[in-house]
Scaffold this active site. Structure first.
Site, short mmCIF file in Angstrom:
data_model
loop_
_atom_site.label_atom_id
_atom_site.label_comp_id
_atom_site.label_asym_id
_atom_site.label_seq_id
_atom_site.Cartn_x
_atom_site.Cartn_y
_atom_site.Cartn_z
N LYS A 111 0.81 -1.23 0.00
CA LYS A 111 0.00 0.00 0.00
C LYS A 111 0.84 1.27 0.00
CE LYS A 111 -4.27 -1.96 0.98
NZ LYS A 111 -5.61 -1.92 1.31
N LYS A 192 -4.62 -10.10 -6.73
CA LYS A 192 -5.81 -10.33 -5.91
C LYS A 192 -7.00 -9.51 -6.41
CE LYS A 192 -6.70 -8.33 -1.90
NZ LYS A 192 -6.93 -7.90 -0.52
N LYS A 195 -10.89 -3.98 -4.95
CA LYS A 195 -11.63 -2.80 -5.41
C LYS A 195 -10.70 -1.66 -5.80
CE LYS A 195 -11.79 -2.43 -0.57
NZ LYS A 195 -12.24 -3.28 0.50
P1 ATP Z 1 -8.25 -3.92 -0.67
O1 ATP Z 1 -8.84 -4.88 -1.66
O2 ATP Z 1 -8.71 -2.51 -0.85
O3 ATP Z 1 -6.77 -4.07 -0.52
P2 ATP Z 1 -9.14 -5.73 1.26
O4 ATP Z 1 -10.23 -6.26 0.42
O5 ATP Z 1 -7.92 -6.55 1.45
O6 ATP Z 1 -8.81 -4.29 0.77
P3 ATP Z 1 -11.01 -5.79 3.37
O7 ATP Z 1 -12.11 -5.29 2.52
O8 ATP Z 1 -10.98 -5.32 4.77
O9 ATP Z 1 -9.64 -5.41 2.72
O10 ATP Z 1 -10.94 -7.38 3.34
C1 ATP Z 1 -11.76 -8.06 4.22
C2 ATP Z 1 -11.52 -9.53 4.26
O11 ATP Z 1 -11.71 -10.09 2.97
C3 ATP Z 1 -10.10 -9.91 4.68
O12 ATP Z 1 -10.20 -11.02 5.55
C4 ATP Z 1 -9.44 -10.27 3.40
O13 ATP Z 1 -8.43 -11.24 3.61
C5 ATP Z 1 -10.59 -10.85 2.59
N1 ATP Z 1 -10.37 -10.66 1.16
C6 ATP Z 1 -10.22 -9.48 0.51
N2 ATP Z 1 -10.02 -9.67 -0.80
C7 ATP Z 1 -10.05 -11.03 -0.99
C8 ATP Z 1 -9.91 -11.87 -2.14
N3 ATP Z 1 -9.67 -11.36 -3.34
N4 ATP Z 1 -10.03 -13.20 -1.97
C9 ATP Z 1 -10.27 -13.73 -0.75
N5 ATP Z 1 -10.40 -12.99 0.38
C10 ATP Z 1 -10.30 -11.66 0.26
#
Ligand code: ATP
Ligand code: LTN
Length: 327
Positions: A111, A192, A195
């Site tokens: 980040k 990954k 968003k």
């Molecule tokens: P960003 O995508 O903006 O980096 P984030 O999605 O990692 O943020 P959160 O929205 O807080 O952050 O994620 C919430 C939960 O969802 C966390 O436990 C994270 O590990 C899980 N998660 C997020 N993206 C994925 C993904 N692509 N596949 C599986 N689990 C996910």
């Protein structure tokens, strides 16, 4: 009693990756655990959030928790900012975390990469996350793969604190499911699903309309091999789609492979869209029913009250053990 604490940041609209890795697990785990599900809004502000949007997204995420099946009678649903013990224990945990270990966090590295300025809170964020978990004496933390490192740091900090100041915190374990813990972008199976990707076709949002979902899946990258086979090394894009299908259909991976045996990608992409739509439609409907309701405010107020009772008890114990006067 086995207890869970977990949450999803209100920093953007939730996509099916977060649903797969986190929210769907939250719902399932209610059977066997005493659950605390929160909205880590204090974490969201480690990068700038427009105040109006933060308010709106926090509400929407809480509504999605309920719409996806978290039962507010059984599990406490609350906003982190409503329980001040988080910020307070967060500071205490910062005194336990080492600069070196925070520097090794891959989320911080990702980040902050290429940015001229990053907030100091983005750096100390894992100490606050440790506080979130430890306040509830959680035994388990369901998260997606990318959060494993933070839960491991939480374990280290809990052990360090317990060794220095006496038994205070339960040392938690992550729960990372085998399938769907790391859903990748539809445009690129090496990154990954997130968003923050500027390409909107790379992710499916929880609130995307059926027509949009169909279109996005029809554009998803595949490969030239034309067989629906699970093989991350040689067929990452197709393996990612198989995982998504598996999560949304509740079929295991071999069953999905068998279901599509001898078929090309055209039909596979069509079916995957339908499976996702049929899971999301009832969630979206419930979401729209409650997002602006007074019932949602009541759920969050009640959740914060239940959470604060547990969190304040742990905070007092931690302060006492560290040597603060507790009068
Ligand atoms: P960003 O995508 O903006 O980096 P984030 O999605 O990692 O943020 P959160 O929205 O807080 O952050 O994620 C919430 C939960 O969802 C966390 O436990 C994270 O590990 C899980 N998660 C997020 N993206 C994925 C993904 N692509 N596949 C599986 N689990 C996910
Ligand atoms: N760091 C997580 C969000 C988060 C969290 C937590 C998850 C903050 N505190 C406590 C589980 C437990 C993320 O970025 N997805």
């Amino acid at each position: 009693m086995k207890r869970i604490l977990s949450g999803i940041k209100p920093s953007g609209e939730l996509n099916i990756g977060g649903y797969s890795g986190a929210l769907s697990q939250f719902v399932r785990n209610q059977e066997q655990f005493d659950c605390f599900y929160f909205i880590p809004d204090l974490h969201a502000i480690t990068v700038y959030q427009d105040p109006k949007e933060l308010r709106q997204r926090s509400r929407e995420l809480a509504a999605l928790y309920v719409a996806a099946g978290i039962d507010p009678k059984r599990s406490a649903i609350f906003l982190q900012s409503q329980v001040s013990a988080h910020a307070e224990l967060g500071w205490l945990m910062e005194t336990q975390a080492h600069f070196g270990e925070l520097s090794r966090m891959t989320q911080f590295k990702d980040k902050s990469d290429g940015k001229d300025v990053v907030s100091s809170a983005l750096f100390t964020y894992p100490a606050l996350m440790a506080a979130d978990i430890l306040l509830y004496q959680a035994t388990h933390v369901p998260v997606g793969e990318d959060q494993k490192q933070h839960v491991e740091l939480t374990r280290d900090l809990a052990n360090r604190f317990n060794n220095r100041y006496g038994e205070t915190f339960i040392v938690p374990e992550p729960i990372i499911q085998e399938t769907g813990a790391r859903i990748m972008g539809l445009d690129d199976p090496s990154s990954k699903m997130s968003k923050s990707n500027p390409n909107v076709s790379s992710y499916i949002l929880m609130l995307d309309e059926p027509a949009v979902i169909r279109k996005k899946f029809s554009r998803a990258v595949t490969d030239s091999d034309m067989s629906v086979r699970y093989d991350w090394e040689n067929k990452p894009a197709v393996s990612n789609l198989i995982e998504i299908y598996s999560v949304f259909s509740d079929m295991d991976i071999p069953a999905v492979e068998k279901h599509f045996e001898g078929q090309g990608y055209g039909n596979f992409k069509k079916e995957i869209a339908e499976v996702v739509i049929s899971k999301l439609e009832p969630i979206q409907q419930k979401f729209h029913d409650i997002v602006d309701s007074a019932e949602l405010d009541a759920i969050l107020r009640d959740g914060a009250e239940r959470a604060a009772a547990v969190a304040n008890e742990t905070l007092t114990k931690a302060k006492q053990n560290m040597g603060f006067l507790v009068l």
